[in-house]
Design a protein around this motif. Structure first.
Motif, PDB file in Angstrom:
ATOM      1  N   GLN A   1      -9.770 -33.869  25.597  1.00 29.94           N
ATOM      2  CA  GLN A   1     -10.578 -32.738  25.134  1.00 29.94           C
ATOM      3  C   GLN A   1     -11.627 -32.371  26.173  1.00 29.94           C
ATOM      4  O   GLN A   1     -11.812 -31.201  26.503  1.00 29.94           O
ATOM      5  CB  GLN A   1     -11.299 -33.107  23.837  1.00 29.94           C
ATOM      6  CG  GLN A   1     -10.392 -33.242  22.654  1.00 29.94           C
ATOM      7  CD  GLN A   1     -11.175 -33.302  21.345  1.00 29.94           C
ATOM      8  OE1 GLN A   1     -12.223 -32.690  21.205  1.00 29.94           O
ATOM      9  NE2 GLN A   1     -10.659 -34.037  20.389  1.00 29.94           N
ATOM     10  N   SER A   2     -12.309 -33.386  26.709  1.00 31.07           N
ATOM     11  CA  SER A   2     -13.389 -33.057  27.650  1.00 31.07           C
ATOM     12  C   SER A   2     -12.829 -32.450  28.935  1.00 31.07           C
ATOM     13  O   SER A   2     -13.422 -31.540  29.503  1.00 31.07           O
ATOM     14  CB  SER A   2     -14.296 -34.255  27.905  1.00 31.07           C
ATOM     15  OG  SER A   2     -13.757 -35.068  28.878  1.00 31.07           O
ATOM     16  N   ASN A   3     -11.634 -32.881  29.350  1.00 26.88           N
ATOM     17  CA  ASN A   3     -10.998 -32.264  30.538  1.00 26.88           C
ATOM     18  C   ASN A   3     -10.699 -30.797  30.285  1.00 26.88           C
ATOM     19  O   ASN A   3     -10.988 -29.942  31.123  1.00 26.88           O
ATOM     20  CB  ASN A   3      -9.659 -32.967  30.854  1.00 26.88           C
ATOM     21  CG  ASN A   3      -9.886 -34.231  31.638  1.00 26.88           C
ATOM     22  OD1 ASN A   3     -10.978 -34.453  32.140  1.00 26.88           O
ATOM     23  ND2 ASN A   3      -8.862 -35.060  31.722  1.00 26.88           N
TER      24      ASN A   3
ATOM     25  N   ASN B   1      -3.589 -28.769  30.194  1.00 29.95           N
ATOM     26  CA  ASN B   1      -4.104 -29.301  31.447  1.00 29.95           C
ATOM     27  C   ASN B   1      -3.172 -28.938  32.601  1.00 29.95           C
ATOM     28  O   ASN B   1      -3.594 -28.414  33.635  1.00 29.95           O
ATOM     29  CB  ASN B   1      -4.191 -30.826  31.287  1.00 29.95           C
ATOM     30  CG  ASN B   1      -5.187 -31.416  32.242  1.00 29.95           C
ATOM     31  OD1 ASN B   1      -5.966 -30.691  32.849  1.00 29.95           O
ATOM     32  ND2 ASN B   1      -5.132 -32.721  32.396  1.00 29.95           N
TER      33      ASN B   1
ATOM     34  N   LEU C   1     -11.949 -28.785  27.953  1.00 32.08           N
ATOM     35  CA  LEU C   1     -13.138 -27.956  27.689  1.00 32.08           C
ATOM     36  C   LEU C   1     -13.852 -27.531  28.978  1.00 32.08           C
ATOM     37  O   LEU C   1     -14.568 -26.535  29.002  1.00 32.08           O
ATOM     38  CB  LEU C   1     -14.101 -28.693  26.747  1.00 32.08           C
ATOM     39  CG  LEU C   1     -13.558 -28.883  25.314  1.00 32.08           C
ATOM     40  CD1 LEU C   1     -14.442 -29.791  24.491  1.00 32.08           C
ATOM     41  CD2 LEU C   1     -13.376 -27.534  24.614  1.00 32.08           C
ATOM     42  N   LYS C   2     -13.599 -28.274  30.057  1.00 33.96           N
ATOM     43  CA  LYS C   2     -14.229 -27.926  31.347  1.00 33.96           C
ATOM     44  C   LYS C   2     -13.505 -26.786  32.064  1.00 33.96           C
ATOM     45  O   LYS C   2     -14.019 -26.208  33.003  1.00 33.96           O
ATOM     46  CB  LYS C   2     -14.211 -29.161  32.255  1.00 33.96           C
ATOM     47  CG  LYS C   2     -15.335 -30.131  32.001  1.00 33.96           C
ATOM     48  CD  LYS C   2     -15.274 -31.234  33.036  1.00 33.96           C
ATOM     49  CE  LYS C   2     -15.600 -32.566  32.396  1.00 33.96           C
ATOM     50  NZ  LYS C   2     -14.900 -33.693  32.979  1.00 33.96           N
ATOM     51  N   LYS C   3     -12.275 -26.512  31.659  1.00 35.43           N
ATOM     52  CA  LYS C   3     -11.444 -25.521  32.378  1.00 35.43           C
ATOM     53  C   LYS C   3     -11.948 -24.103  32.123  1.00 35.43           C
ATOM     54  O   LYS C   3     -12.099 -23.697  30.967  1.00 35.43           O
ATOM     55  CB  LYS C   3      -9.983 -25.611  31.909  1.00 35.43           C
ATOM     56  CG  LYS C   3      -9.397 -26.987  32.004  1.00 35.43           C
ATOM     57  CD  LYS C   3      -8.629 -27.114  33.279  1.00 35.43           C
ATOM     58  CE  LYS C   3      -8.062 -28.513  33.383  1.00 35.43           C
ATOM     59  NZ  LYS C   3      -7.651 -28.853  34.700  1.00 35.43           N
ATOM     60  N   LYS C   4     -12.143 -23.373  33.223  1.00 34.45           N
ATOM     61  CA  LYS C   4     -12.693 -22.010  33.079  1.00 34.45           C
ATOM     62  C   LYS C   4     -11.645 -21.011  32.592  1.00 34.45           C
ATOM     63  O   LYS C   4     -11.978 -19.977  32.025  1.00 34.45           O
ATOM     64  CB  LYS C   4     -13.240 -21.557  34.435  1.00 34.45           C
ATOM     65  CG  LYS C   4     -14.437 -22.381  34.874  1.00 34.45           C
ATOM     66  CD  LYS C   4     -15.438 -21.507  35.614  1.00 34.45           C
ATOM     67  CE  LYS C   4     -16.789 -22.153  35.736  1.00 34.45           C
ATOM     68  NZ  LYS C   4     -16.810 -23.443  36.374  1.00 34.45           N
TER      69      LYS C   4
ATOM     70  N   SER D   1      -2.931 -25.004  33.097  1.00 29.93           N
ATOM     71  CA  SER D   1      -4.148 -24.343  33.586  1.00 29.93           C
ATOM     72  C   SER D   1      -4.240 -24.384  35.109  1.00 29.93           C
ATOM     73  O   SER D   1      -4.959 -23.602  35.713  1.00 29.93           O
ATOM     74  CB  SER D   1      -5.392 -24.990  32.961  1.00 29.93           C
ATOM     75  OG  SER D   1      -5.459 -26.337  33.392  1.00 29.93           O
TER      76      SER D   1
END
Ligand SMILES: Cc1cc2nc3c(=O)[nH]c(=O)nc-3n(C[C@H](O)[C@H](O)[C@H](O)COP(=O)(O)OP(=O)(O)OC[C@H]3O[C@@H](n4cnc5c(N)ncnc54)[C@H](O)[C@@H]3O)c2cc1C
Length: 312
Positions: free
Chosen positions: A190-192, A165, A194-197, A168
Motif C-alpha cells: 500500500q505504501s509503495n 506497481n 500510495l507514493k506513485k504519482k 505504473s
C-alpha cells in the motif's frame, strides 16, 4: 482380463501438462494425458503470447497450445479427451492410484496433477469477449501492450497492488478501482502504491460497463457511496480479484493450502502422496506464468521418473 497398471497419468492440458508429457514420454513412461474441461488451458483465451522463450514475434495462444499437443503426440503421449471425475490416491510407497473418468478407471503408479487455475471474473458483459482485446488477468503478460497508455486495475488485495506497481512503471496513468473503502493488501505494498504519482484510486467503486465495440475502449464506473457514475477512457483493464485453483477433486486426497493450492515439497513437485506430483498454476499462486508452468511440468516428469526407478 487383468487391467494394465500405467506408470504416468497426467491430469491437465496446459503448458504444465504438455511439458510433463513430453519429458515423461521421452523417458518411456508412456503417459496418458487428460485434457479436461478446458483443452489447452488458460492460454487458449489469449490472442498473443509475447513473453514465452523462442517466439521472437509472439504467438497466438491457441496456436501455441496446438503445437504443445503436437509435440507431446510426436513422442506417443496418449491423449484422453475427457475430464477426470475423481481420484483415489494411495498413501503407500509404490502404491497404485485410481483415476476415474466417465464410467472407467485407470490404475497408475504415478500421477502428475496439472489442473491449473481459473481467474475470478467480475461477471459483467463483454468481460470474456474482450479477454485479450483489452481485458487482461496478468500485468506481466500484457502490460507491455499498454506502454505509455492509460489503464485500470480492479482489486484491493496484494495481487492487485503488485499489478499496479508493475503497470505504473510502464503506463502513463493507472486507475485502481476498489470495491471497499479500504485496501486489503499488505501495508508495504500500500505504501509503495500510495507514493506513485500516476496512480489514482477510486474507493467504494465498481465497474458497471465495459465500453467498446471490437475491443475495450473504456469503462463506466459507479461509486456506491456518492451514488454517481463516470467514464474512464482506457486501453486496458486488468482484473486482479483472485484466482481459483482447480483442486475440487483433490480436496480429500492431497494437502492443500488455505487458498486451495496443492502443497508441494519446497524445490520439488512432490505432494504428500508417494508417486503423486504437481506442476503449474495449481501449485503456484505466485508466478502463474506459462514458462514457470512448463518448467515445473518438466520437474514433475523427472521427479516421477526418479520415483519409479527407485521404487522398482
Ligand atoms: C487471458 C490470459 C492470458 C495469459 N497470458 C499469458 C502470457 O502472455 N504469458 C504467460 O506466461 N502466461 C500467461 N497467462 C498465464 C498462463 O496462461 C498460465 O500461467 C498457464 O496457462 C498455467 O498453465 P497450467 O498448465 O498450470 O494450467 P492451465 O493453463 O490453467 O491448464 C489447466 C488444465 O487442466 C485441465 N483440467 C482441469 N480440471 C481437470 C480435470 N478434472 N480433469 C482433467 N483435466 C483438468 C484443464 O482442462 C486445462 O487443460 C495468461 C492467463 C490468462 C488467463
Amino acid at each position: 482380463m487383468k487391467q494394465k497398471i500405467q506408470n504416468c497419468v497426467i491430469i491437465g492440458s496446459g503448458p504444465a501438462g504438455y511439458s510433463a508429457a513430453i519429458y515423461a514420454s521421452r523417458a518411456d513412461l508412456h503417459p496418458i494425458l487428460f485434457v479436461g474441461p478446458n483443452p489447452g488451458g488458460q492460454l487458449t483465451t489469449t490472442t498473443s503470447i509475447d513473453n514465452y522463450l523462442g517466439f521472437p514475434l509472439g504467438i497466438d495462444g491457441i496456436d501455441f497450445m496446438k503445437k504443445c499437443q503436437k509435440q507431446a503426440i510426436r513422442f506417443n503421449t496418449k491423449i484422453m479427451n475427457q475430464s477426470v471425475k475423481s481420484v483415489c490416491l494411495s498413501n503407500k510407497n509404490r502404491g497404485i492410484h485410481h483415476i476415474f473418468f466417465e464410467k472407467e478407471c485407470i490404475k497408475s503408479r504415478g500421477v502428475i496433477v496439472a489442473t491449473g487455475s481459473s481467474p475470478r471474473l467480475l461477471g459483467i458483459e463483454k468481460e470474456k469477449k474482450f479477454t485479450g482485446l483489452g481485458v487482461s488477468f496478468c500485468a506481466t503478460c500484457d502490460g507491455f501492450f499498454h506502454k505509455g497508455k492509460d489503464i485500470a486495475v480492479i482489486g484491493g488485495g496484494d495481487t492487485a497492488l503488485e499489478e499496479v506497481n508493475y503497470l505504473s512503471k510502464i503506463c502513463r496513468k493507472v486507475y485502481l478501482i476498489v470495491r471497499k473503502n479500504y485496501l486489503k493488501a499488505s501495508k508495504i505494498l500500500q505504501s509503495n502504491v500510495l507514493k506513485k504519482k500516476n496512480v489514482e484510486i477510486f474507493f467504494c467503486t465498481k465497474i458497471i460497463k465495459i465500453i467498446g465495440n471490437d475491443f475495450l475502449e473504456g469503462i463506466q464506473i459507479f461509486n456506491h457511496e456518492k451514488k454517481n457514475s463516470s467514464t474512464l477512457l482506457i486501453s486496458g483493464l486488468f482484473i486482479a480479484i483472485g484466482h481459483i485453483p482447480n483442486t475440487e477433486i483433490f480436496k480429500d486426497q492431497l494437502d492443500l493450502d488455505n487458498k486451495g493450492y496443492i502443497i508441494v515439497k519446497k524445490g520439488s513437485t512432490m505432494t504428500n502422496k508417494p508417486g503423486v506430483f504437481s506442476a503449474g498454476d495449481v501449485q503456484d499462486s505466485n508466478y502463474r506464468q506459462a514458462i514457470t508452468s512448463a518448467g515445473t511440468g518438466c520437474m514433475a516428469a523427472l521427479d516421477l521418473e526418479r520415483y519409479l526407478s527407485l521404487s522398482s
